[in-house]
Design an enzyme around this catalytic site. Structure first.
Site, short mmCIF file in Angstrom:
data_model
loop_
_atom_site.label_atom_id
_atom_site.label_comp_id
_atom_site.label_asym_id
_atom_site.label_seq_id
_atom_site.Cartn_x
_atom_site.Cartn_y
_atom_site.Cartn_z
N CYS A 5 45.81 -2.71 -29.29
CA CYS A 5 46.17 -1.30 -29.48
C CYS A 5 45.33 -0.74 -30.62
CB CYS A 5 47.66 -1.16 -29.78
SG CYS A 5 48.16 0.51 -30.25
N ASP B 1 47.76 -5.90 -26.23
CA ASP B 1 48.17 -5.29 -24.97
C ASP B 1 47.76 -6.24 -23.84
OD1 ASP B 1 49.26 -2.88 -25.94
OD2 ASP B 1 47.26 -2.02 -26.16
N VAL C 218 27.82 -8.85 -9.00
CA VAL C 218 27.99 -9.29 -10.38
C VAL C 218 28.32 -10.77 -10.38
CG1 VAL C 218 30.44 -8.65 -10.43
CG2 VAL C 218 29.17 -8.85 -12.58
N GLU C 219 27.71 -11.51 -11.28
CA GLU C 219 27.94 -12.95 -11.41
C GLU C 219 29.28 -13.16 -12.12
OE1 GLU C 219 28.48 -16.60 -12.75
OE2 GLU C 219 27.64 -15.32 -14.33
N SER C 220 30.14 -14.00 -11.54
CA SER C 220 31.54 -14.07 -11.97
C SER C 220 31.72 -14.63 -13.38
CB SER C 220 32.35 -14.91 -10.97
OG SER C 220 31.84 -16.22 -10.87
N GLU D 156 43.69 3.48 -20.96
CA GLU D 156 42.80 4.30 -20.15
C GLU D 156 41.34 4.01 -20.46
OE1 GLU D 156 46.71 6.47 -20.84
OE2 GLU D 156 45.30 5.30 -22.04
#
Length: 226
Positions: free
Chosen positions: A48, A55, A70-72, A90
């Site tokens: 936070c 969070d 995308v490579e994991s 957000e």
């Protein structure tokens, strides 16, 4: 785009921040095919920006690849780098989606951020790069909205007239299909295994097991009523 990567098959350290994290992209192995890739991160954490408290969120990322994927491992390190990042729900959710969209340039991408409540209000955040392309199979993300404890519900198929005791119109106890008295309580989705026996905090020394029953698409635990 080169297939060489910074992380895959190599020793990597956790980036100190999302800004320092490097995402690797490799050529799409099925170019020209419209398909969906899903990543789920059920234990995502950040901080936070006001209190510094942690969070927690369950993130689901869906995308239809363009020229690259995308490579994991690099994605895992990128998401883990938020552990010490201070940002609102957000900002974290949308920022992750926008960075992937800007760097990878997929045909389409969306992200759902399902945040656990802190301060009494759960916040879910959703972002997508645009409308999903026609013909793309996009399954539901499968993460239910947050629901607190103590929500009893009536199960008509498991109750008999005159056998239940209720509170505020909600069935708390009644009889099952064999006539045995029982109590009922909604089961968390993560434990939904119809017909199995599970352990639950509501059990005590006299209650050795709970059986599962389905009614109107919901799962309920049942145990002998006192």
């Amino acid at each position: 785009m080169s297939a060489s990567t910074l992380h895959l098959g190599k020793t990597s350290t956790l980036p100190a921040s999302p800004e320092q994290a490097v995402l690797d992209y490799v050529p799409n192995p099925r170019p020209g095919t419209l398909y969906l890739v899903r990543f789920a991160a059920p234990e995502f954490t950040s901080l936070c920006p006001v209190t510094g408290q942690p969070d927690f969120a369950h993130l689901v990322i869906d995308y239809a690849p363009g020229e690259t994927i995308v490579e994991s491992k690099s994605l895992k390190l990128f998401l883990a780098s938020f552990r010490n990042h201070a940002g609102f729900h957000e900002d974290c959710t949308v920022g992750i989606g926008q960075r992937l969209a800007e760097e990878m340039k997929p045909v389409w991408l969306r992200i759902g951020g399902y945040w656990y409540p802190r301060g009494g209000i759960p916040i879910d955040v959703f972002w997508q790069s645009g409308p999903a392309p026609e013909g793309l199979w996009v399954p539901d993300q499968g993460v239910p909205g947050y629901r607190g404890r103590g929500n009893f519900a009536k199960i008509p198929s498991l109750s008999r007239e005159g056998s239940e005791r209720s509170q505020g119109g909600q069935l708390l106890a009644g009889r099952d299909e064999r006539g045995a008295r029982c109590a009922r309580h909604p089961l968390p989705p993560s434990l939904e295994r119809e017909g199995e026996i599970v352990r639950h905090p509501r059990m005590n020394a006299r209650t050795s097991a709970l059986s599962l029953r389905r009614s109107s698409g919901r799962t309920y635990i049942m145990w002998p009523a006192s």
